[in-house]
Enzyme design. Sequence first.
Site, mmCIF file in Angstrom:
data_model
loop_
_atom_site.group_PDB
_atom_site.id
_atom_site.type_symbol
_atom_site.label_atom_id
_atom_site.label_comp_id
_atom_site.label_asym_id
_atom_site.label_seq_id
_atom_site.Cartn_x
_atom_site.Cartn_y
_atom_site.Cartn_z
ATOM 1 N N TYR A 114 26.025 -26.244 -5.893
ATOM 2 C CA TYR A 114 25.478 -26.937 -4.730
ATOM 3 C C TYR A 114 25.467 -28.438 -5.043
ATOM 4 C CZ TYR A 114 23.704 -22.357 -3.173
ATOM 5 O OH TYR A 114 23.584 -21.047 -2.785
ATOM 6 N N HIS A 183 26.565 -16.080 -9.371
ATOM 7 C CA HIS A 183 26.796 -16.516 -7.991
ATOM 8 C C HIS A 183 27.785 -15.613 -7.261
ATOM 9 C CE1 HIS A 183 26.613 -20.442 -5.449
ATOM 10 N NE2 HIS A 183 26.605 -19.379 -4.677
ATOM 11 N N PRO A 263 19.125 -16.658 6.308
ATOM 12 C CA PRO A 263 18.305 -15.770 7.132
ATOM 13 C C PRO A 263 18.249 -16.182 8.595
ATOM 14 C CG PRO A 263 16.904 -17.217 5.863
ATOM 15 C CD PRO A 263 18.305 -17.435 5.358
ATOM 16 N N LEU A 264 18.625 -17.414 8.891
ATOM 17 C CA LEU A 264 18.651 -17.901 10.279
ATOM 18 C C LEU A 264 20.080 -18.057 10.787
ATOM 19 C CD1 LEU A 264 15.788 -20.547 10.009
ATOM 20 C CD2 LEU A 264 15.663 -18.221 10.933
ATOM 21 N N GLY A 267 21.487 -21.416 11.264
ATOM 22 C CA GLY A 267 20.845 -22.125 12.361
ATOM 23 C C GLY A 267 21.066 -21.496 13.718
ATOM 24 N N PHE A 268 21.937 -20.501 13.790
ATOM 25 C CA PHE A 268 22.250 -19.903 15.094
ATOM 26 C C PHE A 268 21.026 -19.253 15.726
ATOM 27 C CE2 PHE A 268 23.862 -16.748 18.053
ATOM 28 C CZ PHE A 268 24.899 -17.414 18.692
#
Length: 392
Positions: A114, A183, A263-264, A267-268
């Site tokens: 990241y 990973h 989990p979202l 952003g959707f």
Amino acid sequence: MSNSNNSRRRFLLGSAGLAATPLVAGLAGCTSSGQTTSAASASTAAAGGNTTSTAVTLAARRRLGSLEVSSLGLGCQTMAGTLYGPVSSREDMITIIRTAVDQGVTFFDAAEVYGPLEVERILGEALQGVRDQVVIGTKFGFEVNQQTGERGGLNSRPDHIKQAVDGMLQRLRTDHIDLLYQHRVDPAVPIEDVAGAVKELITAGKVRHWGLSEPGVQTIRRAHAVQPLTAIQNEYNLLWRGPEQQVLPLCEELGIGFVCWAPLSYGFTTGAINPYTRFAEGDFRAMVPRHSRENMPANMAVVQLLNDWGVRKGATPAQLSLAWLHAQKPWIVPIPTATRTSHLLENLGAEEVTFEGNELQEFTTALNAIKIRGERLPAAVLAGTGVEAPMP
């Protein structure tokens, strides 16, 4: 109910009322932009409210194996500004992490790639002074130049893992990693060799727990037999429920916790993305097949479902999305990302949202009736998921 809780409930009801506006009406006013705004932020502005004054402090704790963490973690992947586009500033990201700690978040997720390297540096700086109060998770598994951050292909050779961990400890400003993940499964290295290397790191005190991200099912069993796993980290959300088929049952069988990344749904399911959204150049979300012009209109049915239930539950779409994940199993911990304090505080409000009586079954039945269109990841990225490690 306290005045504080009454205040928050009024805010949530205001958010849900705005969210209930039919989608077609909402889309009519959208403009093409690389920037998106959450329904919660828009509703707060409309009401003249302030999410900070009604922020929830997380009280609930969940267990990933023997590791105790807050009911929601904070995913830090986007804080380097290389995934969803630029962030406001590095200093703001540090402030968000420190705010999360103040609000009861104890679980923070990073990875060597990241940034690369930069997210671990941000997290290490932000958590100085509170290191003993938090759980840090990070990931190895790629060839990353420890000086330049230049990234190569997969590499989970034991000697490389140990070298990578030494770099992580330095960037994170700590003497141990609470939860170290592979990973992605390396198809050139037996998982027994990987588990053996991590076991040595645990014995040395550099690592306390370990896990796998997006592994094949048999790889989970084989890894767990060498060194017990604490957590599996896979994508899991209202648009992608693949873990329900085999991974979640296996985690329950073996006593392994489950951490949800995305989990979202990038952003959707916050209501921030719609067919009129135009992502900034380099934004990873533009490459996700579910977000294509052909697929997104059908997938908006999930957002409409969340809007409808938002009115009923007095919650935002993001909070409902996270509450649904919480309701699946007590050992599931979502790690939504946040690069704005308002989004962080909105997400934490999910702890106050519960499904009563038959509501969970009713919501899930409606969700089951929606056919999601498009793959969850670009083909090249998807090819690295569910991989089985070679035999020794």
